[in-house]
Design a protein around this motif. Structure first.
Motif, PDB file in Angstrom:
ATOM      1  N   SER A 282      -2.722   2.937   4.625  1.00  0.00           N
ATOM      2  CA  SER A 282      -2.048   1.936   3.805  1.00  0.00           C
ATOM      3  C   SER A 282      -0.989   1.231   4.634  1.00  0.00           C
ATOM      4  CB  SER A 282      -1.386   2.598   2.589  1.00  0.00           C
ATOM      5  OG  SER A 282      -2.345   3.258   1.799  1.00  0.00           O
ATOM      6  N   GLY A 283      -0.685   0.010   4.250  1.00  0.00           N
ATOM      7  CA  GLY A 283       0.396  -0.701   4.911  1.00  0.00           C
ATOM      8  C   GLY A 283       1.742  -0.209   4.421  1.00  0.00           C
ATOM      9  N   GLU A 284       2.781  -0.559   5.158  1.00  0.00           N
ATOM     10  CA  GLU A 284       4.132  -0.178   4.767  1.00  0.00           C
ATOM     11  C   GLU A 284       4.534  -0.951   3.507  1.00  0.00           C
ATOM     12  OE1 GLU A 284       6.848  -0.789   7.932  1.00  0.00           O
ATOM     13  OE2 GLU A 284       5.949   0.726   9.250  1.00  0.00           O
ATOM     14  N   GLU A 285       4.949  -0.230   2.473  1.00  0.00           N
ATOM     15  CA  GLU A 285       5.354  -0.900   1.237  1.00  0.00           C
ATOM     16  C   GLU A 285       6.612  -1.723   1.469  1.00  0.00           C
ATOM     17  OE1 GLU A 285       5.638   1.489  -2.221  1.00  0.00           O
ATOM     18  OE2 GLU A 285       3.682   2.450  -1.931  1.00  0.00           O
ATOM     19  N   THR A 286       6.605  -2.920   0.937  1.00  0.00           N
ATOM     20  CA  THR A 286       7.732  -3.837   1.082  1.00  0.00           C
ATOM     21  C   THR A 286       8.424  -3.996  -0.262  1.00  0.00           C
ATOM     22  OG1 THR A 286       6.528  -5.044   2.802  1.00  0.00           O
ATOM     23  CG2 THR A 286       8.420  -6.156   1.791  1.00  0.00           C
ATOM     24  N   GLU A 287       9.732  -3.836  -0.269  1.00  0.00           N
ATOM     25  CA  GLU A 287      10.489  -4.008  -1.503  1.00  0.00           C
ATOM     26  C   GLU A 287      11.171  -5.375  -1.500  1.00  0.00           C
ATOM     27  OE1 GLU A 287      13.180  -0.867  -2.311  1.00  0.00           O
ATOM     28  OE2 GLU A 287      11.632   0.703  -2.333  1.00  0.00           O
ATOM     29  N   MET A 288      11.035  -6.072  -2.603  1.00  0.00           N
ATOM     30  CA  MET A 288      11.691  -7.365  -2.784  1.00  0.00           C
ATOM     31  C   MET A 288      12.342  -7.385  -4.147  1.00  0.00           C
ATOM     32  SD  MET A 288       9.041 -10.240  -1.332  1.00  0.00           S
ATOM     33  CE  MET A 288       8.787 -10.455   0.430  1.00  0.00           C
ATOM     34  N   PRO A 289      13.666  -7.547  -4.211  1.00  0.00           N
ATOM     35  CA  PRO A 289      14.329  -7.599  -5.515  1.00  0.00           C
ATOM     36  C   PRO A 289      13.899  -8.803  -6.344  1.00  0.00           C
ATOM     37  CG  PRO A 289      15.856  -8.145  -3.741  1.00  0.00           C
ATOM     38  CD  PRO A 289      14.618  -7.628  -3.095  1.00  0.00           C
ATOM     39  N   LEU A 290      13.589  -9.913  -5.672  1.00  0.00           N
ATOM     40  CA  LEU A 290      13.094 -11.114  -6.340  1.00  0.00           C
ATOM     41  C   LEU A 290      11.800 -11.534  -5.662  1.00  0.00           C
ATOM     42  CD1 LEU A 290      16.413 -13.153  -6.730  1.00  0.00           C
ATOM     43  CD2 LEU A 290      15.193 -11.912  -8.525  1.00  0.00           C
ATOM     44  N   THR A 291      10.824 -11.946  -6.455  1.00  0.00           N
ATOM     45  CA  THR A 291       9.520 -12.278  -5.902  1.00  0.00           C
ATOM     46  C   THR A 291       9.076 -13.672  -6.339  1.00  0.00           C
ATOM     47  OG1 THR A 291       8.391 -11.242  -7.783  1.00  0.00           O
ATOM     48  CG2 THR A 291       8.845  -9.845  -5.866  1.00  0.00           C
TER      49      THR A 291
END
Length: 346
Positions: A282-291
């Motif tokens: 799996s790829g590295e999960e990316t966190e974004m507070p706003l999308t």
């Protein structure tokens, strides 16, 4: 005191998303609305509980309010006029896609932003999808190795009605820039050339060409293949398209719905095997507070405060726009188009 005194130009449905974000910012005030139809602006102001003047002319609006930032959410045919006027009057401009309708207009606006020292950024909301950043990580982390090929399938039967049904190239001119811009982000590369075949298949409800097949040569040496349709009934893809990226160590997949993953060659010896064995990662999960839209707007405003170019600055986005307009030109002429020459044509 607000840092950003905002004019919203264009008070149609899309303006709701932009205004909702702006109204969350304590450093930003909406000081005026511009729309060719004052009643539309009045209704918008009432819905958003805004108490600001309404104009039909962008120049008058800026000079009357002292605005320093224009949000251009007008139709594409107005983008050149709105952005050029606003930048000449010292305003930064954040705009819905596309930059403008023609390549000459696009390059002129990019040059004007540099000349006047203003920011001119374009909405590309799909860059702010955490899943696309995860897919990108499978390339930047060398998980699948050096990329040689990428493909995107976009098949949706969209019954819009209205102006799209009458456009000559509804898919390429209205939608394809999203997928093309995604390709540039995923690969970290710019277009070199394009060959495009555009057509309108049996059963299409569009007057113009609602399907396109494009082959792009990219600056990293890879080839990007796009297959798209606005009139494909049944088994639709995601609006974010369905992706396959092939490297020399493996293949990354994203169906546009779930999480991206890759199959990579097992580290132990595969010598003598007809088909190698693979490990799924799996790829590295990316966190974004706003999308999506809000994520893109957040980056635009953050860039303004930090004195840097936004991720979707027009000086970068022009390459995504060139992919669109060069593809249309390729289909019209029936030949491969050199993107660099196309960008600088008279």
């Amino acid at each position: 005191m607000s840092n950003y005194k905002v004019i919203i130009a264009g008070c149609g449905n899309m303006a709701n998303v932009w205004a909702d974000y702006v109204l969350t910012r304590e450093d930003t005030t909406i000081v005026g609305l511009v729309d060719l139809y004052p009643e539309t602006a009045k209704n918008f102001a009432e819905r958003k509980e805004l108490h600001c003047p309404i104009f039909t002319d962008i120049s008058e609006a800026i000079q009357s309010t002292g605005a320093n930032l224009v949000l251009d959410i007008t139709i594409p045919a107005s983008h050149y006029s709105i952005a050029s006027t606003a930048m000449k009057l010292g305003c930064d401009v954040l705009s819905e896609k596309p930059i403008a309708e023609t390549m000459n207009q696009c390059t002129e606006l990019v040059s004007m932003a540099a000349e006047y020292g203003t920011t001119h950024a374009i909405m590309q909301n799909r860059r702010f999808d955490p899943r696309i950043r995860t897919l990108r990580s499978l390339i930047t982390n060398d998980t699948i190795g050096k990329v040689g090929f990428a493909s995107a399938d976009f098949f949706i039967g969209a019954h819009f009605g209205g102006f799209r049904d009458a456009m000559e190239s509804p898919l390429l001119l209205d939608m394809a820039i999203h997928t093309f811009d995604q390709a540039r982000l995923i690969l970290g590369a710019d277009p070199v050339s394009v060959y495009c075949h555009e057509f309108n298949p049996h059963g299409s409800w569009y007057a113009g060409n609602a399907m396109a097949l494009c082959i792009f040569e990219m600056s990293d040496g890879s080839v990007f293949d796009y297959r798209g349709s606005w009139c494909s009934e049944g088994v639709p893809t995601s609006w974010e398209a369905s992706w396959r990226i092939i490297g020399d160590k493996g293949t990354a997949i994203w169906d546009g719905h779930g999480a991206p993953y890759a199959d990579i060659i097992k580290p132990d010896s595969q010598e003598g095997k007809f088909i190698n064995e693979y490990d799924r990662v799996s790829g590295e999960e990316t966190e974004m507070p706003l999308t999506f839209h809000q994520g893109c707007l957040e980056d635009m405003f953050l860039a303004l405060s930090e004195g840097r170019k936004p991720d979707t600055d027009s000086s970068d986005n022009i390459y995504s726009m060139a992919m669109v307009l060069a593809a249309v030109e390729s289909a019209r002429l029936g030949k491969k188009i050199d993107i660099k020459s196309f960008l600088h044509k008279d």
